[in-house]
Design a protein around this motif. Structure first.
Motif, PDB file in Angstrom:
ATOM      1  N   GLY A  37       6.678  46.671  43.100  1.00 24.90           N
ATOM      2  CA  GLY A  37       5.453  46.529  42.340  1.00 24.90           C
ATOM      3  C   GLY A  37       4.206  47.003  43.053  1.00 24.90           C
ATOM      4  O   GLY A  37       3.117  46.990  42.470  1.00 24.90           O
ATOM      5  N   ASN A  38       4.322  47.431  44.325  1.00 25.40           N
ATOM      6  CA  ASN A  38       3.153  47.882  45.077  1.00 25.40           C
ATOM      7  C   ASN A  38       2.651  49.221  44.543  1.00 25.40           C
ATOM      8  O   ASN A  38       3.440  50.128  44.264  1.00 25.40           O
ATOM      9  CB  ASN A  38       3.488  48.039  46.560  1.00 25.40           C
ATOM     10  N   VAL A  39       1.337  49.358  44.452  1.00 25.49           N
ATOM     11  CA  VAL A  39       0.753  50.612  43.960  1.00 25.49           C
ATOM     12  C   VAL A  39       1.019  51.746  44.929  1.00 25.49           C
ATOM     13  O   VAL A  39       1.355  52.869  44.523  1.00 25.49           O
ATOM     14  CB  VAL A  39      -0.765  50.439  43.733  1.00 25.49           C
ATOM     15  N   ILE A  60     -22.618  41.254  50.733  1.00 24.36           N
ATOM     16  CA  ILE A  60     -21.155  41.302  50.792  1.00 24.36           C
ATOM     17  C   ILE A  60     -20.699  41.386  52.248  1.00 24.36           C
ATOM     18  O   ILE A  60     -20.999  42.343  52.955  1.00 24.36           O
ATOM     19  CB  ILE A  60     -20.613  42.484  49.974  1.00 24.36           C
ATOM     20  N   ARG A  61     -19.988  40.362  52.693  1.00 23.83           N
ATOM     21  CA  ARG A  61     -19.495  40.314  54.076  1.00 23.83           C
ATOM     22  C   ARG A  61     -18.062  40.826  54.189  1.00 23.83           C
ATOM     23  O   ARG A  61     -17.625  41.230  55.259  1.00 23.83           O
ATOM     24  CB  ARG A  61     -19.567  38.880  54.603  1.00 23.83           C
ATOM     25  N   PHE A  62     -17.324  40.784  53.091  1.00 23.37           N
ATOM     26  CA  PHE A  62     -15.955  41.315  53.073  1.00 23.37           C
ATOM     27  C   PHE A  62     -15.674  41.803  51.668  1.00 23.37           C
ATOM     28  O   PHE A  62     -16.031  41.138  50.685  1.00 23.37           O
ATOM     29  CB  PHE A  62     -14.920  40.238  53.451  1.00 23.37           C
ATOM     30  N   GLU A  63     -15.004  42.956  51.578  1.00 16.70           N
ATOM     31  CA  GLU A  63     -14.573  43.474  50.281  1.00 16.70           C
ATOM     32  C   GLU A  63     -13.361  44.368  50.474  1.00 16.70           C
ATOM     33  O   GLU A  63     -13.370  45.283  51.289  1.00 16.70           O
ATOM     34  CB  GLU A  63     -15.682  44.266  49.592  1.00 16.70           C
ATOM     35  N   SER A  64     -12.301  44.077  49.733  1.00 15.94           N
ATOM     36  CA  SER A  64     -11.103  44.905  49.784  1.00 15.94           C
ATOM     37  C   SER A  64     -10.314  44.721  48.496  1.00 15.94           C
ATOM     38  O   SER A  64     -10.328  43.635  47.897  1.00 15.94           O
ATOM     39  CB  SER A  64     -10.234  44.519  50.990  1.00 15.94           C
ATOM     40  N   LEU A  65      -9.642  45.765  48.052  1.00 19.48           N
ATOM     41  CA  LEU A  65      -8.788  45.727  46.875  1.00 19.48           C
ATOM     42  C   LEU A  65      -7.362  45.464  47.358  1.00 19.48           C
ATOM     43  O   LEU A  65      -6.721  46.344  47.927  1.00 19.48           O
ATOM     44  CB  LEU A  65      -8.871  47.042  46.104  1.00 19.48           C
ATOM     45  N   LEU A  66      -6.885  44.243  47.144  1.00 19.91           N
ATOM     46  CA  LEU A  66      -5.621  43.813  47.727  1.00 19.91           C
ATOM     47  C   LEU A  66      -4.577  43.564  46.645  1.00 19.91           C
ATOM     48  O   LEU A  66      -4.898  43.134  45.535  1.00 19.91           O
ATOM     49  CB  LEU A  66      -5.828  42.538  48.550  1.00 19.91           C
ATOM     50  N   SER A  67      -3.327  43.833  47.008  1.00 17.22           N
ATOM     51  CA  SER A  67      -2.216  43.663  46.070  1.00 17.22           C
ATOM     52  C   SER A  67      -1.716  42.227  46.085  1.00 17.22           C
ATOM     53  O   SER A  67      -1.811  41.528  47.092  1.00 17.22           O
ATOM     54  CB  SER A  67      -1.056  44.585  46.457  1.00 17.22           C
ATOM     55  N   ARG A  69      -3.447  43.821  41.252  1.00 16.48           N
ATOM     56  CA  ARG A  69      -4.469  43.988  42.283  1.00 16.48           C
ATOM     57  C   ARG A  69      -5.684  43.135  41.952  1.00 16.48           C
ATOM     58  O   ARG A  69      -6.044  42.963  40.790  1.00 16.48           O
ATOM     59  CB  ARG A  69      -4.885  45.454  42.402  1.00 16.48           C
ATOM     60  N   ASN A  70      -6.300  42.618  43.000  1.00 17.44           N
ATOM     61  CA  ASN A  70      -7.530  41.858  42.865  1.00 17.44           C
ATOM     62  C   ASN A  70      -8.547  42.334  43.894  1.00 17.44           C
ATOM     63  O   ASN A  70      -8.175  42.724  45.008  1.00 17.44           O
ATOM     64  CB  ASN A  70      -7.273  40.360  43.072  1.00 17.44           C
ATOM     65  N   ARG A  71      -9.783  42.304  43.497  1.00 20.92           N
ATOM     66  CA  ARG A  71     -10.885  42.618  44.403  1.00 20.92           C
ATOM     67  C   ARG A  71     -11.253  41.325  45.129  1.00 20.92           C
ATOM     68  O   ARG A  71     -11.727  40.363  44.519  1.00 20.92           O
ATOM     69  CB  ARG A  71     -12.069  43.148  43.594  1.00 20.92           C
ATOM     70  N   TYR A  72     -11.002  41.298  46.426  1.00 21.04           N
ATOM     71  CA  TYR A  72     -11.288  40.116  47.238  1.00 21.04           C
ATOM     72  C   TYR A  72     -12.642  40.291  47.904  1.00 21.04           C
ATOM     73  O   TYR A  72     -12.911  41.317  48.549  1.00 21.04           O
ATOM     74  CB  TYR A  72     -10.192  39.897  48.282  1.00 21.04           C
TER      75      TYR A  72
END
Length: 474
Positions: A120-122, A398-405, A415-418
């Motif tokens: 299921g990983n992109v 914004i101190r942290f931002e990543s698009l994580l599976s 996927r969610n934007r953390y």
């Protein structure tokens, strides 16, 4: 709490060079993505091999009776914006192992990570725990090869336990699903197999800042590390880097938060008592508002998620090929912590969140956990209270931002934007009965126990811990 372990974890978090430098690690990871490629094809649910639709219930089940099943769930939340509904749900009662093996090299704690391709990983390969296996997998129901390193998590004489706790998984998609999150340390010689690499926590944190590199299972296990002790802020002062220092002060158990741990536990108990939730498994054919076709199960609005089938071929897993149903979310979600500094100590705003798949009514969730597009269909009262604060946050906040599976074995392209977003110290002093400002050491303390902190919040706790690293702005 072992003070020396907390210091060793902090030292590993600050180490960007371990057995190899970060550029070599990145090169190895890129090579793993190049050579470990799976063919994943969407197929109709009616074409799944070794899966069948039960004629009495409509549930999608494996011929072995193991692994997992797709069933229905009927939920009632009388005080909720939506008071009742039915939906498909994954039922997987067996408890799997999510385990990371640790070992010291040259006095620095390293963690054995696996470059693993989940269907299921992109982007294919992501870094997973040393062992990421269901009971059906490590007991070889599929008659595949043995799971490497699983013996370290089963044989007590081969390990020193750093963390070991049952934790939940997504309460919107799983029914009362739990996995054993375990980190063990060894001083034995460990054969390094293909696809595995020893990394410091600092190197893992650097990779976590990239999109879809550290997988969900790694994030949840790492969040359970006892990264909390007394005097950590004095031991690692970070002069002139005030935000970075506030994160470590938040991990220092000797520095008080806005609420004591006793007050926090009482609040959680009161919240669980106040919220009435009734959730029960029902036959999939009794789910309403959803349409079951030969290709997929979909919500009538086209939102939320779909149940689809996939066919997989790979040369680098315990089994070379299989098919299975998966949950495919519609849209990209947002999981965010609002944080603020109080007397120099970072606090995160947690939400006591009701989800029908939880074992114990509520768990602590991010400030905001949602897919924004869903609120075009849901009633306005369902819109998360702090969603606009998150969506309108400027880059300077914004101190942290990543698009994580999310987990690629059960979810397809989930996927969610953390995000970690800093607010002013006087923001939301009274955030409401279902929210509390907590420090990292309080959250780490709760993570020593089951069913307090949900999987999305655990991912964000790992992200918060990564902000002790050298790349953090002061």
């Amino acid at each position: 709490m072992d003070q020396r372990n907390a210091e060793r974890i902090a030292e590993s978090a600050l180490a960007l060079t371990g057995l190899s430098g970060l550029p070599a690690v990145q090169q190895w990871f890129d090579e793993r993505r190049r050579i470990d490629v799976a063919r994943v094809e969407r197929i109709a649910l009616t074409d799944l091999v070794n899966w069948r639709t039960d004629p009495d219930t409509g549930n999608i089940v494996h011929d072995s009776g193991r692994f997992f099943s797709l069933e229905g769930l009927a939920a009632e939340v009388p005080a909720g914006a939506v008071t009742s509904w039915t939906q498909p749900i994954i039922h997987q009662p067996e408890i799997g192992i999510l385990g990371i093996l640790a070992k010291e090299f040259d006095g620095v704690l390293h963690f054995l990570m696996q470059a693993k391709n989940e269907p299921g990983n992109v982007d294919g390969v992501e870094l997973s725990p040393t062992v990421q296996a269901t009971r059906s997998n490590y007991t070889r129901v599929h008659r595949g090869s043995f799971v490497p390193y699983v013996e370290y998590f089963q044989e007590e004489n081969r390990r020193k336990v750093l963390a070991d706790v049952l934790q939940s998984e997504q309460g919107a998609w799983f029914y009362q699903k739990r996995n054993r999150n375990i980190i063990v340390e060894t001083d034995q010689e460990v054969e390094l197999l293909e696809g595995f690499r020893w990394l410091t926590l600092g190197q893992i944190h650097q990779l976590l800042a990239g999109d879809a590199v550290i997988n969900m299972d790694s994030r949840t296990v790492l969040s359970c590390l006892p990264f909390s002790g007394t005097g950590l802020a004095d031991r690692f002062p970070f002069q002139g880097q005030e935000f970075r220092r506030s994160v470590l002060r938040s991990s220092s158990a000797d520095l008080a938060g806005l609420h004591t741990i006793g007050e926090t536990l009482s609040w959680i108990t009161e919240t669980r008592t106040r919220h009435e939730v009734r959730a029960r498994r029902v036959p999939l054919r009794e789910v309403t508002g959803w349409t079951r076709g030969p290709e997929a199960v979909t919500h009538d609005s086209g939102l939320f998620f779909r149940v689809i089938g996939i066919d997989v071929e790979t040369e680098r897993r315990e089994v070379a090929g299989w098919s299975q149903p998966v949950v495919e979310p519609v849209g990209v979600g947002v999981n965010a912590f609002l944080v603020k500094r109080v007397d120099g100590v970072l606090h995160a705003l947690v939400n006591a969140r009701v989800q029908p798949g939880f074992l114990d009514v509520i768990e602590l969730a991010p400030t905001v956990q949602c897919t924004p597009d869903n609120y075009d269909w849901l009633p306005s009262a369902a819109r998360p209270r702090f969603l606009d604060d998150v969506l309108r946050a400027g880059p300077d906040r914004i101190r942290f931002e990543s698009l994580l599976s999310e987990e690629g074995g059960r979810f397809y392209h989930a996927r969610n934007r953390y995000l970690v977003i800093e607010t002013d110290a006087d923001h939301a002093p009274d955030p409401g009965p279902d929210f509390r400002w907590l420090t990292l050491h309080q959250l780490v303390g709760l993570l020593r126990h089951s069913h307090y902190v949900n999987v999305e919040a655990r991912s964000l706790i790992a992200c918060l811990h990564s902000l002790t690293g050298e790349s953090t702005a002061g």
